[in-house]
Design a protein around this motif. Structure first.
Motif, mmCIF file in Angstrom:
data_model
loop_
_atom_site.group_PDB
_atom_site.id
_atom_site.type_symbol
_atom_site.label_atom_id
_atom_site.label_comp_id
_atom_site.label_asym_id
_atom_site.label_seq_id
_atom_site.Cartn_x
_atom_site.Cartn_y
_atom_site.Cartn_z
ATOM 1 N N THR B 189 0.829 -1.203 0.000
ATOM 2 C CA THR B 189 0.000 0.000 0.000
ATOM 3 C C THR B 189 0.860 1.249 0.000
ATOM 4 O O THR B 189 2.037 1.210 0.344
ATOM 5 C CB THR B 189 -0.921 0.049 1.233
ATOM 6 N N SER B 191 0.284 3.864 1.914
ATOM 7 C CA SER B 191 0.437 4.357 3.279
ATOM 8 C C SER B 191 1.353 3.480 4.122
ATOM 9 O O SER B 191 1.715 3.832 5.211
ATOM 10 C CB SER B 191 -0.929 4.419 3.953
ATOM 11 N N ARG B 192 1.742 2.331 3.582
ATOM 12 C CA ARG B 192 2.548 1.347 4.321
ATOM 13 C C ARG B 192 1.816 0.820 5.556
ATOM 14 O O ARG B 192 2.429 0.420 6.533
ATOM 15 C CB ARG B 192 3.912 1.914 4.737
ATOM 16 N N HIS B 193 0.504 0.920 5.539
ATOM 17 C CA HIS B 193 -0.301 0.252 6.558
ATOM 18 C C HIS B 193 -1.269 -0.682 5.835
ATOM 19 O O HIS B 193 -1.656 -0.406 4.694
ATOM 20 C CB HIS B 193 -1.105 1.272 7.367
ATOM 21 N N GLU B 195 -4.446 -2.425 4.412
ATOM 22 C CA GLU B 195 -5.797 -1.987 4.075
ATOM 23 C C GLU B 195 -6.670 -3.221 3.895
ATOM 24 O O GLU B 195 -6.188 -4.273 3.499
ATOM 25 C CB GLU B 195 -5.784 -1.188 2.768
ATOM 26 N N ASP B 208 -8.980 1.351 6.383
ATOM 27 C CA ASP B 208 -7.682 1.330 7.064
ATOM 28 C C ASP B 208 -7.863 1.890 8.470
ATOM 29 O O ASP B 208 -8.986 1.961 8.950
ATOM 30 C CB ASP B 208 -6.613 2.078 6.253
#
Lengths: 709, 840
Positions: B189, B191-193, B195, B208
C-alpha cells in the motif's frame, strides 16, 4: 531565576546557513606525507559534536527554551556559537539552577551532564509547573549519554513520564590543534577520591571514537592503576565492538597515522601539578585563571575593533559571580578566548618560560614598530598598496601584543610577592631534597602569615610526597594550625588529602615515590636549564622536569632521559640565544625512534607506584578470526615483539592521554618534544586542564551555609 | 545424468502462441494424504511449508482404530515431508496463516493466537478484551500481521508478531458480515499500513486505520477478492461467476470474462493469482487458468488440489504431486521456442553443434556476432529460470562457450547465477523441499533462505550455504546452540554435561564474530539450565548483555561483579538500584560488604548515589559497615548545610563523637570539640556586641583579629590562650589587625611589649603593603642591620638609607644609591652624605 548572561549574536543577514547533514567519520587513515604537517586533523571531532547538537535540537520542533548546565557552557562554547543555536529554534536560554523556571515557550530543552543533582533540579522545576498547571513539553538531552541512573532518579522523583530523553555525544573538544579535552573538571576527585570510575568509562568511549576516526592505537602503554583500568576497558570495548561488527576496519586494523597511546594517570605524578607552572600560559592559569580556554581580562585590553577576528560571539563559561553585581565597582572584565589559531603572538608566547616573555614582547614591539615605519619607505603606489595589504595583519598583531603586554604586566607583580617566591624556593628545594627541615619551617611560616590556603596545602602535600610523609607530631601540629587559621571546616579537605596519600604521616606506608632514585635515573632536576633556548623539558619549571612527561619520554624519546649530554645532542647544540635555537630547528633534527614500550626503563618505571603496562593491539583481534586479505596489505608491519616499524619518511602521531587532567606546562613540554625529533607529533588528550589549586578546590567540600538565626 | 525431457515438453500456448505457460512437476508427494479436500490447507509463499488440519465441516468415517481426537495441525514441506505435528487444544480455530519467517499463526474464536515455529515451539498472544468478549468471527493472516473481525463487526489489526496490542481499525458501519474480504498487506500500500477490502451488498469498502471508503462499485456482491502479488490489481468474482479484474484503485478495468462460457458452474474453491498477469481458479480437481485476454487453459487432476500463489506463478499441491505453473520466462522462451532465431537460441544451437564437433557451431556464432553479449545474457538468464540441473548446465555451458568469443565480458552475473543455482538445487532437493525459484530467491534474500533452512533445524546445510555465499553464519550457530540445549529438555543433567555442551558450543563458535552468547544463555535459562546459562554467559564479550540476564537469574553478586568488570558505571547503578528494590536493606548491604575488594567499586558508587539522593541510606550503610570516619565526614557535611546554630553545633558534636569512636581519629575528635567550643564563644561574642559584629563562622585567627579590630584586646588574649595560639601566629594576627584599625600607638606598644618572635621586618613589609611607609620606617631600626638600607629605600626614605650606609661605612652601597636616586633633591642629599663620608 537568572537569565544566562550570553552575548547577543549579530543580526543575521541573508538566508540562514543550510542545516548540517549528519557527518560520517571520514576515514583519516592516509599516512601523513611529511613531518611538517600538523599531524592528525582533529577538526572532525568538533564537527561531530556540532552536528550532534544540531540534530538533537532539530528533533524538537519549533521554538524552544534551552536550559543549560553551567559546566557545559564552556565546552559547548568551544564547538558552537549562539547564532547556531538561534538558527535551530532556541529563542531563550537559562542556566540550569535551583528554583522555578519561567518560560513562555511550549518546548523546554534541558541540556546537562547525567548527574543526580541536575535531575533533582529538573524534577523540581517540572513539579512546580504542574502545580501551577503550566503546560510544557520537556526534552532532556544528556551529555555524553543517557543513563539508567538518571532514568531511575527521574522515576523516583515522579516526573519520568513527562520528559522525552535523549543524548548528545559530546566527547573530546579540540582546545587547540594538538590538544583535546573532555572538559570534565572533577575527574581527579571522582576517580581517585570517590572511586567513581564513570570518567574512565567516558574517557574510554571518547578514545574509541578517536580510534574510529584514525584507526586502532597500535600500542597502548601506560602507568597507573586507573590508567590500567582505562587500557583494559579499551581492549574490552574493541572486543565487544568486533563482536557486533567483525568487519569494522576501525577496530580490526592498527592505525597508520597513530603509533601509540600513552596513558598517564594523575595519581602517578602529583608533584607536577603541585608545583607552580612557570610557562606563560601556565602562569596565567595559576595567577589569573583559565577556564575552558577563556581568560577574564580587563575590558580595556581587548578592543572591539573590526580586526578582532574571533568571529561569531561565543558561549563563555559563567563567571563565579553573577554578572550583574560587582561589575560596576571593579574595572570591567571580559572573557577572552586564548587560542593559538586566532592569535599569532600567543602561539609564540604560550609555552615560553615566563622569564623570557618580557624580552620576547619587547622584540615583537620593536619589529612591529619597524613594520609600521615601513609606510615611510613606501615610495611607489605598488609599495603603498603592499603596505596597506599588510596593515590588517599588523593591526591584529598590534592588538594581540597589547593584550599580552597587559596580561604580563598584571602577572609580573604577582610573581614578585614574598609568598610566591618563597613557595617557588620551597618547591625547588623539596624536589632537590635539600634541607627539608628548613622547608618545613618556611611552610609553617607561610601559615603564620596567612598565605592563601591552596599555596600552603600545595607545599605541604609536596613535602609529604617528596620526603615520604610528615613526622606525626609535626603533621598534627600543622593541621591544627591550618584549622585554626583558615577554619575548622577544612578538616574534611585534610582528610581527603590524606586518603589520597597526598598528606601522610611518616613513615608513609609503602608504596611511595622513590624520589631520590627517580631524581637520578629520570633526571628530574636539570641544573643549568636555559630558559631562552631550552635543551630540556625542565625549562617549564625552571629546573624541574615534570615526572609525567619524563615517563612519556621513557617511551617516545629515550635519549632525552638517559643523560644530559645525550639530551643536548638530541636538540642539536643547544647553546646560544633564541635565534640559535631557531637555527637549530632548521638543522637536521634526529628521527624519532620507533615505539618500543618501556624498554630500557622497565625497572625505574616499575618503581613508581601504580600498574605499568604495555599492550599491543594486533590486527585480527585474538588472532582467531579471519584476517581480511585486503587489510593485511595496508597495515603496518608489526614485529614479533609488537614493535612498529615505520616506513621511511613517514610521520606518525603519539596520543598522550592524561587521566585526571594535565597542566599547561605538561602540554608545553610535549610540544617542545615534538620539535626535537622528526617523524613524531604528539596529540595531547586529557580529561581537563588542571593545576594544583584547581585540584585542591575540587577536593574541597561545598562552602558552608550561612547561619540565618 | 540422463537427459530430461526437453524444456518445451510441458509448455502450453496462449494468445495464439505468443505466450506460453508451463506446468512442471516439482515433486511427487511423500505424504500419505488421500484426499486434500478433507483438510484445510495453508501454504507459505516462496516454496514454503504447508499446514494442514482436518476440516471439521467434513464428515469423517470413524472406526478401524480411528478415534476422534483434538485437531492436529500437520506441517509438511512442499514435497510432502512431515516437518512436525502440532496439537491444537484451544478453542475453535478461526484461521491459520504463515508469517514471512515461516512461523505458523493460528487464531481461535476467543481472540487468542499462537505463533508456532517449525519445531512446534510457540508464543501465545491475545487480541485483547474486546475480541475475547465478542468473539472472533473471521480473520485473515498476512505475512506481517493479521486482521480479525469481531462478533460486533469491528475490525482489529495486529502488526508484527511480537505480541503488539491490537489496533481497532476505522468503523465500517456494516450491519451484516461481509460477503467476502481481503487484505492488502502493508508492503503493497501507499500508506505502508494494511488496508482491508470488504465486499458488502453490491459495493466494496476499503478500510484502514483512519477511514472506511465506499468505492462505489455496483457489480457486487462478490464471492472472491484476490489481490495481485504486486498489489496493482484486484480480481473480483461475482456470484454469477464473472471474473472481473480492476486496478487496485478501482479506476481502471483490466479484464473481464464470463466463466460460465468456460462450462464451469458453482463458485470455485480458490481464486489465486498466478504471477501478476493471470489467475488460477480451482474447483476440486479442475484448475482453470485465465489469461489477461480471456484465453484459458485447463488442467485436470485425479484428486482435489490446493493452490499457493507465488510472485511468479502458482504452486499446485495435490495428494500425489506438487506442480508449479508459471508463464514461461522471456529468456527461456527466447532460447527454447521452437523455431526461434533469437541470439540466445542460436548460441544454444551453436553449443549443441560444438559438442557434436560440427562446423555449424562456428557458423552460428558468426551469424550472431554483433548480438553475442545479448545471447550470453539470455542463456545465463534462462539457466537461472530452469528447474532441471541438466538444462541449467547446458545453458550455462552455452553461455560459457559464447563468452569465449568475447573480449570483454563482465563475468559476475555468470558466477552469481552458477553459485545461486547450486544453492537453489540444494534447497529444492526433495528431502529439503523448498521449491524456491530464482525470481523468488532474488525477491527475498540469501539470508532469508539461510534463516529458513535454519528454522528447519538444517543447521549443517545452512552453515555450508552461509559459508558458500559468504554471509554471516552467527544466526545459524545461535539457532543450532539453542536447539542443542533444547534437545536435552527433561533429561537429568550432570555438571559435566553442562560443561561439555558449553565446550561444544564454544568450540563451534570460535572464530565467529557477532555471536550472542547472552541470547543462548537466556534460552538455556528459560529451559531451566541455570548452570549452563552461567557457563555460557562467561563467554559473552558484551557485558551489557550479560548483566540483565544474571539479574533475572537472581545471580546478584555475579551480576554486580560483571557490571563492575564492564567498566560501565551506569551498568553498576542499574544492578545496584534493581537490587535495592528487590532485597531488604540488610541483605543488600551484606551482599556488597561480603563481596570483598571485588565489589568495592560498587560500594563507592552506592555512596556517590546515596550522598546526593538518599542520605538516610548512606547513614545506614556507614553504620552497618562500622565506618566511623565516613560517618563523621557525612555529619560534617550535614553541619555545613545546617542554617541553624543549634543544628550545626549538634552535628559537629555528633561528628566529634563518631571520630572519637575510631582510635586513629583522636586528633579529629579534638578538633571537633574545639570547633564546637569556638561556635559557642562566637555566639557569646555576637551577643555581647548586640549582633552588630558578625563572629559566627570565622576561624580562630579571624576571631582574634575581629576582637582586636573591635577593640576587645582582652578577649583576643583569652582566645589566644584558650586555643593555645603560638606566639608567632598571634603576632602576625595582631600586627595585621592593628594595622587595619590604624592603631599606631597600639602597634608601637605591642612591638615594644617584648622582642618580636617574628622579627620586625614583617612589620615594615606589612605596613608598606598596606600603604603606610611613614609608620613602616619606624620599625626599620629594629630590623636586621644588613637589611636596613634596602628597607629604608622601600619605605622611600632615601636619606635614612644614606645615613645607614654612612653608619656602616659602606661607600659602595652609597654610590649605588646615588645612581638609583629618583630625583635631584634626593641626589643632592645623598651627595652630601657621601661628601661627609669622604671628609672623615
Amino acid at each position: 531565576m537568572a537569565t544566562a548572561a550570553l552575548p547577543r549574536p549579530p543580526p543575521q543577514a541573508g538566508p540562514s546557513v543550510p542545516p548540517l547533514r549528519p557527518a560520517r567519520l571520514p576515514s583519516a587513515q592516509q599516512p601523513a606525507a611529511d613531518s611538517s604537517d600538523p599531524g592528525v586533523d582533529v577538526g572532525v571531532l568538533k564537527q561531530l559534536a556540532k552536528t550532534g547538537l544540531v540534530e538533537a535540537l532539530n528533533a524538537v520542533p519549533g521554538g524552544k527554551t534551552l536550559v543549560l548546565d553551567p559546566t557545559l557552557a564552556g565546552p559547548l562554547g568551544l564547538v558552537t556559537e549562539v547564532s547556531l543555536l538561534k538558527q535551530h529554534g532556541v529563542d531563550k536560554m537559562f542556566w540550569l539552577e535551583a528554583g522555578a523556571l519561567s518560560s513562555q515557550s511550549q518546548n523546554i530543552v534541558y541540556l546537562c551532564r547525567p548527574q543526580i543533582r541536575w535531575m533533582k533540579i529538573i524534577a523540581q522545576q517540572i513539579k512546580l509547573h504542574t502545580a501551577s498547571s503550566e503546560r510544557h513539553s520537556y526534552t532532556l538531552l544528556l551529555v555524553p549519554r543517557r543513563t539508567i541512573l538518571c532514568d531511575r532518579i527521574l522515576e523516583e522523583e515522579g516526573v519520568f513520564g513527562d520528559i522525552t530523553l535523549g543524548q548528545l555525544k559530546l566527547e573530546f573538544i579540540p582546545l587547540e590543534e594538538d590538544v583535546l579535552s573532555l572538559e570534565m573538571e572533577n575527574t581527579y576527585r571522582e576517580v581517585f577520591l570517590d572511586g567513581d570510575n564513570t570518567a574512565i568509562y567516558y574517557s574510554a568511549q571518547a578514545l574509541m571514537t578517536v580510534q574510529q576516526a584514525f584507526g586502532l592505537f597500535p600500542r597502548i602503554i601506560g602507568k597507573g592503576d586507573a590508567a590500567k583500568r582505562l587500557a583494559d576497558l579499551l581492549l574490552r570495548m574493541r572486543q565487544a565492538g568486533l563482536a557486533d561488527d567483525p568487519t569494522s576496519p576501525a577496530l580490526s586494523l592498527p592505525s597508520t597515522v597513530l603509533d601509540a597511546l600513552v596513558v598517564v594517570d594523575r595519581a602517578v605524578d602529583m608533584i607536577t601539578p603541585l608545583c607552580t607552572q612557570l610557562t606563560y600560559q601556565g602562569l596565567i592559569d595559576e595567577l589569573v585563571g583559565i577556564k575552558n580556554s577563556y581568560v577574564e581580562v580587563d575590558a580595556s585590553l581587548l578592543s572591539t575593533a573590526p580586526q578582532q577576528m574571533s568571529g561569531a560571539p561565543s558561549l563563555p563559561a559563567p563567571g563565579p559571580t553573577p554578572a550583574l553585581g560587582p561589575s560596576s565597582a571593579q574595572p570591567k572584565k571580559k572573557k577572552h578566548l586564548l587560542q593559538a589559531s586566532s592569535d599569532a603572538v600567543f602561539t609564540d608566547l604560550r609555552d615560553e618560560n615566563f622569564s623570557v616573555v618580557g624580552a620576547h614582547l619587547n622584540r615583537l614591539a620593536k619589529r612591529l614598530n619597524e613594520d609600521y615605519e615601513g609606510r615611510h619607505r613606501a615610495q611607489t603606489v605598488e609599495q603603498l598598496r603592499d603596505f596597506v595589504g599588510k596593515l590588517g595583519g599588523l593591526q591584529s598583531e598590534h592588538l594581540a601584543l597589547r593584550l599580552h603586554t597587559g596580561l604580563s604586566e598584571q602577572i609580573v607583580p604577582m610573581t614578585q610577592t614574598e609568598v610566591f617566591n618563597k613557595s617557588l624556593e620551597v618547591q625547588q628545594n623539596l624536589i632537590a631534597g635539600y634541607d627539608v627541615n628548613a622547608q618545613f619551617s618556611t611552610i609553617e611560616d607561610l601559615i603564620n602569615r596567612e598565605a592563601p590556603l591552596h599555596v600552603v596545602l600545595r607545599l605541604l602535600c609536596l613535602y609529604s610526597i617528596t620526603v615520604g610523609g610528615i613526622k606525626p607530631k609535626q603533621l598534627e601540629n600543622t593541621k591544627r594550625e591550618i584549622l585554626q587559621t583558615y577554619g575548622y571546616q577544612y578538616l574534611t579537605l585534610l582528610l581527603h588529602l590524606s586518603s589520597l596519600n597526598l598528606l601522610l604521616k611518616a613513615p608513609a606506608p609503602a608504596p611511595h615515590l622513590p624520589l631520590p632514585s627517580l631524581r637520578k635515573h629520570l633526571r628530574l632536576l636539570v641544573d643549568d636549564v636555559s630558559e631562552q633556548a631550552p635543551t630540556d623539558i625542565a625549562y617549564v619549571y625552571s629546573g624541574y622536569a615534570p615526572l609525567s612527561i619524563r615517563l612519556v619520554q621513557c617511551v617516545t624519546m629515550k635519549p632525552a632521559v638517559v643523560a644530559a649530554e645525550m639530551g643536548e645532542k638530541a636538540v642539536g647544540g643547544g647553546s646560544g640565544g633564541g635565534e640559535a635555537q631557531k637555527e637549530g630547528t632548521l638543522k637536521v633534527v634526529p628521527r624519532a625512534h620507533p615505539i618500543m614500550g618501556w624498554k630500557g626503563f622497565d625497572e625505574i618505571v616499575r618503581s613508581v607506584p601504580g600498574e605499568t603496562f604495555d599492550e599491543v593491539q594486533r590486527p585480527e583481534g585474538d588472532g582467531t578470526g579471519k584476517v581480511d586479505r585486503e587489510s593485511a596489505r595496508h597495515r603496518l608491519s608489526a614485529g614479533a615483539d609488537g614493535r612498529i616499524v615505520l616506513p621511511k619518511g613517514h610521520s606518525t602521531t603519539t596520543v598522550v592521554f592524561f587521566l585526571g587532567g594535565c597542566t599547561y606546562t605538561e602540554i608545553a613540554a610535549l610540544r617542545w618534544m615534538s620539535r626535537q625529533t622528526r617523524g613524531r607529533k604528539y596529540l595531547i588528550c586529557t580529561t581537563s586542564i588542571v593545576n594544583g589549586s584547581s585540584l585542591i578546590d575540587s577536593l574541597s567540600p561545598a562552602p558552608w551555609a550561612p547561619i540565618t538565626t | 545424468m540422463a537427459p530430461s525431457d526437453h524444456p518445451t515438453s510441458n509448455w502450453e500456448p496462449m494468445q495464439d502462441g505468443t505466450v506460453f505457460y508451463r506446468k512442471q512437476e516439482l515433486y511427487s508427494m511423500q505424504w500419505k494424504v488421500q484426499d486434500l479436500s478433507d483438510y484445510k490447507v495453508v501454504g507459505a509463499r516462496y516454496g514454503g511449508p504447508l499446514a494442514i488440519v482436518r476440516d471439521e465441516h467434513k464428515v469423517v468415517a470413524l472406526g478401524g482404530g480411528q478415534r476422534y481426537t483434538k485437531p492436529q495441525i500437520q506441517l509438511y514441506s512442499s514435497s510432502g515431508g512431515l516437518i512436525s505435528t502440532l496439537s491444537w487444544d484451544q478453542g475453535k480455530m478461526v484461521c491459520m496463516g504463515w508469517t514471512l519467517d515461516e512461523r505458523l499463526v493460528v487464531l481461535n474464536e476467543e481472540g487468542l493466537y499462537r505463533v508456532y515455529d517449525l519445531q512446534g515451539e510457540y508464543e501465545q498472544f491475545s487480541l485483547g478484551q474486546e475480541a475475547q468478549e465478542e468473539g472472533v468471527m473471521d480473520a485473515q493472516i498476512h505475512e506481517t500481521g493479521l486482521v480479525a473481525i469481531t462478533g460486533s463487526l469491528n475490525f482489529l489489526e495486529i502488526r508484527g508478531w511480537e505480541g503488539g496490542k491490537a489496533q481497532t481499525m476505522a468503523s465500517t458501519g456494516l450491519s451484516s458480515p461481509p460477503n467476502c474480504w481481503a487484505i492488502m498487506p502493508p508492503e503493497l500500500t501507499v500508506s505502508r499500513h494494511a488496508e482491508v477490502l470488504i465486499s458488502t451488498e453490491s459495493t466494496i469498502f476499503t478500510l484502514d486505520n483512519l477511514e472506511c471508503v465506499d468505492q462505489r462499485v455496483s457489480r457486487g456482491p462478490f464471492t472472491f477478492i484476490a489481490v495481485s502479488p504486486n498489489g496493482k490489481a484486484l480480481a473480483l468474482l461475482t456470484k454469477d461467476n464473472i471474473l472481473w479484474v480492476v486496478s487496485s484503485d478501482f479506476q481502471g478495468e483490466l479484464a473481464e470474462s464470463d466463466l460460465s462460457l468456460e462450462g464451469v458452474s458453482g463458485p470455485p474453491k480458490q481464486v489465486v493469482w498466478c504471477g501478476n498477469d493471470s489467475l488460477v481458479l480451482i474447483w476440486d480437481i479442475l484448475v482453470l487458468m485465465m489469461g489477461p485476454y480471456g484465453d484459458s487453459l485447463r488442467y485436470y487432476y485425479v484428486s482435489p488440489v490446493h493452490g499457493v500463489g507465488e510472485i511468479d506463478g502458482v504452486r499446485i499441491v495435490g495428494a500425489e504431486k506438487c506442480d508449479f505453473l508459471q508463464r514461461v520466462p522471456p529468456s527461456t522462451y527466447a532460447v527454447f521456442r521452437p523455431g526461434s532465431t533469437s541470439p540466445g537460441a542460436t548460441l544454444f544451437d551453436a553449443m549443441t553443434h560444438f559438442e557434436k564437433k560440427s562446423p555449424k557451431a562456428d557458423e552460428n556464432i558468426r551469424s550472431i556476432r554483433p548480438e553475442l553479449v545479448a545471447a550470453v545474457d539470455a542463456c545465463i538468464d534462462a539457466a537461472a529460470q530452469e528447474w532441471e540441473p541438466y538444462w541449467q548446465k547446458k545453458l550455462l555451458n552455452a553461455a560459457s562457450f559464447g563468452r569465449a568469443f568475447l573480449d570483454l565480458y563482465d563475468p559476475s552475473e555468470f558466477v552469481t547465477v552458477g553459485q545461486t543455482l547450486k544453492v537453489l538445487n540444494a534447497a529444492r532437493y526433495y528431502e529439503i523441499g523448498i521449491p524456491i525459484t530464482y525470481t523468488q530467491y532474488q525477491h527475498t534474500s540469501p539470508e532469508h533462505l539461510v534463516a529458513r533452512l535454519t528454522s528447519r533445524n538444517l543447521h549443517l546445510l545452512a552453515l555450508r550455504v552461509s559459508a558458500y555465499l559468504q554471509i554471516k553464519a552467527d544466526p545459524v550457530l545461535k539457532h543450532w546452540a539453542c536447539a542443542k540445549i533444547a534437545q536435552t529438555k527433561g533429561v537429568t543433567i550432570s555438571e559435566k554435561d553442562d560443561e561439555d555442551i558449553c565446550k561444544t558450543i564454544v568450540s563451534k563458535f570460535r572464530g565467529q564474530y557477532g555471536v550472542s552468547y547472552a541470547d543462548i544463555a537466556r534460552r538455556a535459562w528459560q529451559l531451566g539450565r541455570t548452570r549452563l546459562a552461567t557457563l555460557l554467559l562467561e563467554h559473552e564479550p558484551r557485558t551489557e548483555d550479560q548483566v540483565p540476564l544474571l539479574l533475572s537469574m537472581k545471580e546478584d553478586r555475579l551480576a554486580l561483579k560483571k557490571a563492575i568488570d564492564s567498566g560501565d558505571t551506569d551498568m553498576v547503578y542499574h544492578v545496584l538500584l534493581s537490587l535495592k528494590r528487590r532485597l531488604n536493606l540488610g541483605d543488600f548491604f551484606r551482599l556488597i560488604e561480603d563481596g570483598g575488594p571485588a565489589l568495592v567499586p560498587a560500594a563507592n558508587l552506592l555512596q556517590v548515589y546515596a550522598r546526593q539522593q538518599n542520605r538516610e541510606l548512606l547513614r545506614d550503610f556507614y553504620f552497618q559497615d562500622d565506618r566511623r570516619t565516613d560517618s563523621a565526614v557525612l555529619k560534617l557535611q550535614e553541619a555545613s548545610e545546617a542554617t541553624d546554630m543549634v543544628d550545626r553545633t549538634a552535628a559537629i558534636r555528633a561528628a566529634g563523637k563518631s571520630f572519637s569512636e575510631d582510635k586513629d581519629r583522636a586528633f579529629e575528635a579534638r578538633m571537633m570539640d574545639e570547633y564546637a567550643k569556638l561556635l559557642l564563644l562566637q555566639q557569646t561574642l555576637e551577643k555581647d556586641a548586640d549582633g552588630r559584629v558578625p563572629f559566627i563562622g570565622l576561624s580562630v585567627n579571624e576571631t582574634i583579629y575581629k576582637c582586636i579590630t573591635t577593640g576587645q584586646s582582652k578577649k583576643a588574649d583569652r582566645v589566644r590562650s584558650d586555643w593555645k595560639v603560638p606566639d608567632k601566629r598571634f603576632w602576625y594576627i595582631k600586627l595585621h589587625a592593628l594595622t587595619e584599625s590604624r592603631d599606631w600607638e597600639g602597634l608601637d606598644a605591642f612591638a615594644k611589649q617584648k622582642r618580636s618572635p617574628i622579627g620586625y621586618e614583617p612589620f615594615v613589609n606589612h605596613l608598606l603593603s598596606k600603604g603606610f611607609p611613614n609608620q613602616a620606617k619606624n620599625f626599620v631600626p629594629r630590623c636586621d642591620a644588613k637589611q636596613r638600607v634596602d628597607l629604608y629605600v622601600k619605605c622611600g626614605d632615601w636619606r635614612a638609607a644614606g645615613a645607614e650606609c654612612k653608619e656602616r661605612n659602606d661607600k659602595a652601597r652609597l654610590d649605588q644609591l646615588r645612581r638609583m636616586a629618583p630625583n635631584n633633591l634626593v641626589q643632592r642629599e645623598l651627595d652630601q652624605i657621601a661628601s661627609s663620608m669622604n671628609t672623615r
